[in-house]
Scaffold this active site. Structure first.
Site, PDB file in Angstrom:
ATOM      1  N   HIS B 267     -17.934  -7.303  66.509  1.00  0.00           N
ATOM      2  CA  HIS B 267     -18.552  -6.482  67.549  1.00  0.00           C
ATOM      3  C   HIS B 267     -19.099  -7.446  68.611  1.00  0.00           C
ATOM      4  O   HIS B 267     -20.246  -7.879  68.505  1.00  0.00           O
ATOM      5  CB  HIS B 267     -19.706  -5.649  66.982  1.00  0.00           C
ATOM      6  CG  HIS B 267     -19.272  -4.535  66.084  1.00  0.00           C
ATOM      7  ND1 HIS B 267     -20.110  -3.938  65.177  1.00  0.00           N
ATOM      8  CD2 HIS B 267     -18.080  -3.908  65.959  1.00  0.00           C
ATOM      9  CE1 HIS B 267     -19.460  -2.979  64.526  1.00  0.00           C
ATOM     10  NE2 HIS B 267     -18.220  -2.951  64.989  1.00  0.00           N
ATOM     11  N   VAL B 423     -23.308 -10.631  65.733  1.00  0.00           N
ATOM     12  CA  VAL B 423     -23.883 -10.768  64.400  1.00  0.00           C
ATOM     13  C   VAL B 423     -23.100  -9.897  63.410  1.00  0.00           C
ATOM     14  O   VAL B 423     -23.462  -9.831  62.239  1.00  0.00           O
ATOM     15  CB  VAL B 423     -25.386 -10.380  64.374  1.00  0.00           C
ATOM     16  CG1 VAL B 423     -26.203 -11.428  65.088  1.00  0.00           C
ATOM     17  CG2 VAL B 423     -25.626  -9.012  65.012  1.00  0.00           C
ATOM     18  N   HIS B 424     -22.075  -9.235  63.909  1.00  0.00           N
ATOM     19  CA  HIS B 424     -21.266  -8.368  63.046  1.00  0.00           C
ATOM     20  C   HIS B 424     -19.831  -8.891  63.000  1.00  0.00           C
ATOM     21  O   HIS B 424     -19.124  -8.859  64.007  1.00  0.00           O
ATOM     22  CB  HIS B 424     -21.230  -6.930  63.587  1.00  0.00           C
ATOM     23  CG  HIS B 424     -22.571  -6.267  63.662  1.00  0.00           C
ATOM     24  ND1 HIS B 424     -22.790  -5.109  64.373  1.00  0.00           N
ATOM     25  CD2 HIS B 424     -23.755  -6.584  63.097  1.00  0.00           C
ATOM     26  CE1 HIS B 424     -24.067  -4.758  64.257  1.00  0.00           C
ATOM     27  NE2 HIS B 424     -24.674  -5.647  63.483  1.00  0.00           N
ATOM     28  N   ALA B 425     -19.424  -9.363  61.859  1.00  0.00           N
ATOM     29  CA  ALA B 425     -18.017  -9.746  61.657  1.00  0.00           C
ATOM     30  C   ALA B 425     -17.557  -9.067  60.369  1.00  0.00           C
ATOM     31  O   ALA B 425     -18.371  -8.789  59.477  1.00  0.00           O
ATOM     32  CB  ALA B 425     -17.884 -11.255  61.540  1.00  0.00           C
TER      33      ALA B 425
END
Lengths: 508, 489
Positions: B267, B423-425
């Site tokens: 994201h 911070v979103h993978a």
């Protein structure tokens, strides 16, 4: 969406899929290839040297003007490999993302391997590395490799036909075009069938192997599905157009190499002549030969030039230089790529071997483990002194923010940024350090003193010009550093104002 | 456990974050011997709530310097400590949207229904005290709400895994009051109480295998005195929950490559700093709590963590013009635009060093969504009364009028000028029954092995469109329950 063809196979008990088909061992093929290759190369080299005086070739070489033609030719050739890398990326895009450098390295590894292995065994190496890098089955990777080579051959043939329309008729070149045209026509038709009617191809293979037993049929169908899966991507216009475009660009750049070498030998830089020589030489080396196509390349290249009316000693000297122009740089590039690949794979292998070694036992948290090795204790981690350059950079950044700079916060920010930069991956760290060295050198040359000895306003101007200027790479160079220094500085100021932190309370 | 040490773990869990802790608790509660290996350290209470400089050294992988390479480099941060990223995130909680789950069923053949996940979400929410903010909403949230209302958009307060939040504004540095519920608050203590063991400072380096079975884990164990030991743990079953980057890195190194590491999703996030005429004191309170749903799933808008250092960092893209703004920091607050990434990402072992090489190509759709998101976020903030909105875009400058903001609904931002973070993978080893698109089946069982299960963000088939922690824990619970049953047979 890119179509993909897979044959549904029930998983083995336990959810384990059928093992991927392995590439056939190339041992017998390789041995035969070596013998044929050595004989072919030796024969063609002898033909190329027949009736030539070595002194004439040396004289032709001595009368050449390497600068700037040979470096330009090498640059064009290497640029062609980047384009090949881009084409490879496009072909495997449906299966795995691959970076341009990684894809180019895969391509170059194949070329470099062909330079040191006989009978084009480099193609197998290339397929193996492609499979490793993308996670594709080896069969599919081999198909992609063969597809690239077929596209190459078709593009080369197109260049030859185009050149022949512009050059005086020559029966020898015409014959080569005719032979290549027949072979490539058949291969192209097979490719088109697989791309346009994949179901038909798979069904035909299934029918043809029906009498060979279930296992053999399954293997054959799975193998065919893997091949079709790689080829069928060409049905997509978004794949086909760039693949065809890059194939033509690759060979335009390779033609440029041959054209750029012509003036080095006092010949006119005629693009059509260059295209004809390039095409004949490259179609010629489809013949299995010794590593690096020694002999084969020279014979075809010299004869193609001879057919354009160039004298034999000059043609052979040209062939030798053309050969070295692709052989040396691509082999060196391949060696570097292979080193990186080998280190990566070798490290995992070494770990696996280490894990098999017997060792004494240990225990942690009630669980036993087998000790394999003890690493030396690292030195005590002393907080590093704040680097003067980073401290000076921080000072330039916080200048003009409305409050006088806090020396302790500047020290902490500089130390923090230095440690943060050390945490970057090695390659990026090296590139960043090189860029910063450039920045510092520029400052020293421009102002006659190092950055941290400049007055704050001068430092600020320099930083503003690089970090916030119009040149994107310079901005990117200083982006992490200015972010880290500002974060470190203002967090430190805020922390000092708060006077410490609250301890975590006990869990409820 | 007492007496002689066990020779081999029945279940070895790699990673102690949202997925690993959920797996450890679920399996230990059902009587299985569980050993958890965590690469990072166990953080003492005294280190919770420090400043960002301290925190990056203590809690973050690579000190927060994990670059995702591509035409637009993206900064990625994740935790590397006992509890993983749950110790340093904001605790925002979303269940996997029903639409997303149904999409995953269609596109990846994921054999999990929304109804099956319902009790798993409820279990995690009870343990993490997932709830709405109890106290008064901070000024930065009220202003955001005003802007959203004036734009006529739908929004919702996002629940958080927090109980009794005092607005310390230190989520990213380990909550100093213990209100934010990382998995070290309830899940890991409960797992340990049920018999699980947690070994910190132990990095899994390779899965050792014999044929289709993994026999154990080769790891580097810190001995506590600066020395490190290379050790081999044997295990009957291995659960890999190292996160979206480390899980595929470990698997590929160990020779598992089928659909592993080839489909990383992100994201991508663009931040802005808004300047308001009256003080908002964002630095002194809990981060903005509202999330704009109007443009979901492609674009999400919300409030970002605001400290003085982060404000400076976010303003640094326009620093020559913005350097004086920090003097008015009480008037500043940070917000974000996050997009459901549609670019192609990959995780591969790097040629040198002990870290994966991570790449992501920002797609044109991503760029369009980021541009439109910036236009909309700036419009809402200006409608809320902000006088200026400073995006993290180099050489762009502040947006001061809605007419300037809306140009980004039609125009694309310049890729070369973006400063993006994430911070979103997720989805580096996607799960599902569709063999050719997935690395594991719907239970997380890695293809090509008999005894490896993946239970972390790497198995999300693609973007959940929301903060992934809820999806990770829900699916981990669901699959860990099935694994527990399977092992008991």
């Amino acid at each position: 969406m890119v179509l993909r063809y897979h044959v549904a196979m029930p998983d083995a008990p336990g959810g384990r899929p059928e093992p991927e088909p392995r590439a056939a061992a190339p041992r017998a093929l390789g041995l035969a290839g070596v013998v044929v290759g050595v004989v072919a190369s030796g024969g063609l080299l002898a033909l190329a040297l027949r009736s030539l005086e070595p002194g004439d070739v040396v004289a032709a070489w001595r009368s050449s003007t390497p600068w700037p033609w040979i470096p330009l030719a090498v640059a064009a050739y290497l640029a062609g490999h980047l384009v090949r890398g881009q084409r490879c990326r496009t072909l495997v895009r449906a299966h795995a993302p691959l970076g341009l450098v990684a894809a180019s390295n895969v391509v170059v590894l194949g070329y470099a391997s062909n330079n040191v292995l006989p009978a084009r065994l480099g193609e197998l190496v290339r397929a193996g590395v492609l499979a490793e890098r993308t996670g594709m089955p080896v069969t599919q990777a081999l198909t992609v490799t063969l597809l690239e080579r077929l596209l190459d051959a078709l593009a080369v043939l197109a260049f030859l036909v185009l050149a022949m329309t512009r050059l005086p008729p020559d029966p020898w070149t015409l014959e080569i075009a005719r032979v290549a045209g027949v072979g490539l026509g058949v291969a192209g038709a097979a490719l088109a069938t697989a791309a346009l009617a994949p179901g038909l191809v798979i069904a035909s293979v299934a029918r043809a192997t029906a009498g060979l037993g279930a296992n053999t049929q399954t293997r054959a169908v799975r193998l065919t599905a893997g091949v079709v899966d790689a080829v069928v991507t060409l049905r997509e216009p978004s794949v086909l157009a760039p693949v065809l475009g890059t194939s033509l660009l690759v060979w335009a750049l390779e033609t440029a190499m041959f054209v750029l070498l012509l003036p080095a030998f006092g010949l006119a830089a005629d693009p059509w002549r260059g295209a004809a020589v390039m095409s004949v030489a490259n179609l010629g080396i489809l013949v299995p030969s010794t590593p690096g196509y020694v002999g084969t390349f020279h014979w075809f290249c010299a004869n193609a030039l001879g057919a354009q009316g160039v004298d034999a000693p000059t043609a052979l000297a040209y062939a030798v230089v053309a050969h070295l122009s692709f052989f040396v740089p691509v082999t060196a590039w391949g060696a570097v790529a292979l080193l990186g690949h080998g280190v990566r794979v070798g490290r995992a292998v070494a770990l696996a071997r280490s894990a098999r070694r017997p060792g004494p036992g240990g225990e942690v948290a009630g669980w036993a483990y087998r000790r394999v090795a003890l690493r030396a204790a690292p030195g005590a981690a002393e907080p590093p002194p704040p680097p003067p350059f980073l401290r000076a950079l921080a000072e330039a950044l916080v200048d003009g923010t409305g409050a006088p700079p806090e020396p302790a916060a500047l020290d902490r920010a500089a130390r923090f940024a230095a440690l943060q930069l050390r945490a970057l991956p090695p390659a990026l760290r090296a590139a960043h350090a090189a860029g910063l060295a450039g920045f510092r050198a520029w400052i020293t040359v421009r102002h006659g003193r190092s950055f941290h000895r400049l007055a704050v306003p001068a430092r600020r101007r320099a930083v503003d010009a690089w970090a916030f200027g119009p040149i994107a790479p310079l901005r990117q160079l200083l982006r992490p550093l200015r972010s880290l220094l500002l974060l470190g500085y203002f967090e430190s100021v805020a922390s000092a104002e708060r006077g410490g932190r609250a301890p975590r309370e006990a869990a409820p | 456990m007492s007496g002689a040490p066990a020779r081999r773990a029945q279940v070895l869990v790699i990673g102690s974050g949202a997925g690993g802790a959920t797996a450890a608790l679920t399996l230990a509660e059902r009587g299985h011997d569980v050993l958890v290996l965590e690469e990072g350290p166990r953080i003492p209470d005294s280190r919770y709530g420090g400043d960002a400089v301290d925190a990056m050294d203590t809690w973050y992988r690579d000190r927060g310097m994990t670059p995702i390479l591509g035409r637009v480099p993206i900064g990625f941060v994740e935790g590397r400590c006992v509890g993983g990223s749950t110790e340093i995130n904001s605790g925002f909680w979303h269940r996997t949207p029903r639409e997303t789950l149904l999409r995953w069923r269609t596109r990846f053949g994921l054999d999990v229904t929304p109804e099956e996940l319902e009790p798993c979400f409820a279990w995690a929410e009870a343990l993490l005290h997932v709830s709405l903010h109890a106290g008064p909403r901070p000024a930065s949230t009220e202003l955001f709400a005003r802007g959203i209302e004036r734009m006529g958009w739908s929004a919702q307060e996002v629940p958080r895994a927090a109980r009794g939040c005092q607005g310390s504004n230190a989520c990213a540095q380990g909550c100093p009051t213990g209100a934010k519920q990382g998995v070290t608050r309830r899940l890991l203590p409960a797992a340990v109480a049920a018999g699980a063991r947690v070994v910190a400072d132990c990095r899994a380096k390779l899965l050792t295998r014999r044929g289709p079975r993994v026999t154990g884990v080769f790891a580097e164990l810190g001995l506590g005195d600066g020395r490190r030991e290379l050790v081999h743990f044997e295990a009957d079953h291995v659960v890999v929950a190292g996160g979206p980057l480390q899980t595929p890195f470990l698997l590929r190194r160990s020779g598992f490559r089928y659909n592993v590491g080839a489909t990383l999703g992100l994201h991508p996030m663009l931040k802005v700093v808004a300047r308001f005429p009256a003080p908002v004191d964002a630095e002194a309170g809990v981060l903005p709590l509202l999330g704009v749903r109007e443009f979901w799933p492609d674009v999400s808008l919300g409030g970002a963590f605001t400290t003085r250092g982060h404000l400076a960092m976010q303003l640094s893209d326009a620093w020559p013009a913005a350097r004086g703004l920090l003097a008015e920091r009480r008037h500043l607050a940070s917000y974000y635009v996050a997009v459901r990434g549609s670019g192609a990402g990959a995780v591969r072992p790097a040629a040198f060093g002990e870290a994966p090489r991570v790449t992501y190509d920002l797609s044109t759709d991503d760029l369009r969504h980021l541009s439109q998101g910036l236009g909309r976020l700036a419009s809402a903030l200006l409608a809320a009364g902000a006088t200026e909105v400073w995006p993290t875009v180099q050489r762009l400058g502040p947006i001061r009028a809605e007419a300037d903001a809306v140009r980004w609904l039609d125009e694309l931002l310049d890729r070369r000028r973006l400063s993006l973070t994430t911070v979103h993978a997720f989805s580096s080893c996607p799960m599902g029954e569709l063999h050719e698109r997935t690395a594991t089946d719907s239970r997380g069982r890695l293809r090509g092995t008999e005894n490896v299960t993946l239970l972390d963000a790497s198995v999300l088939p693609d973007s959940p469109g929301v903060n992934p922690q809820g999806s990770v824990m829900g699916l981990a619970r669901h699959n860990a329950l099935r694994l527990a049953d399977e092992l008991a047979r």
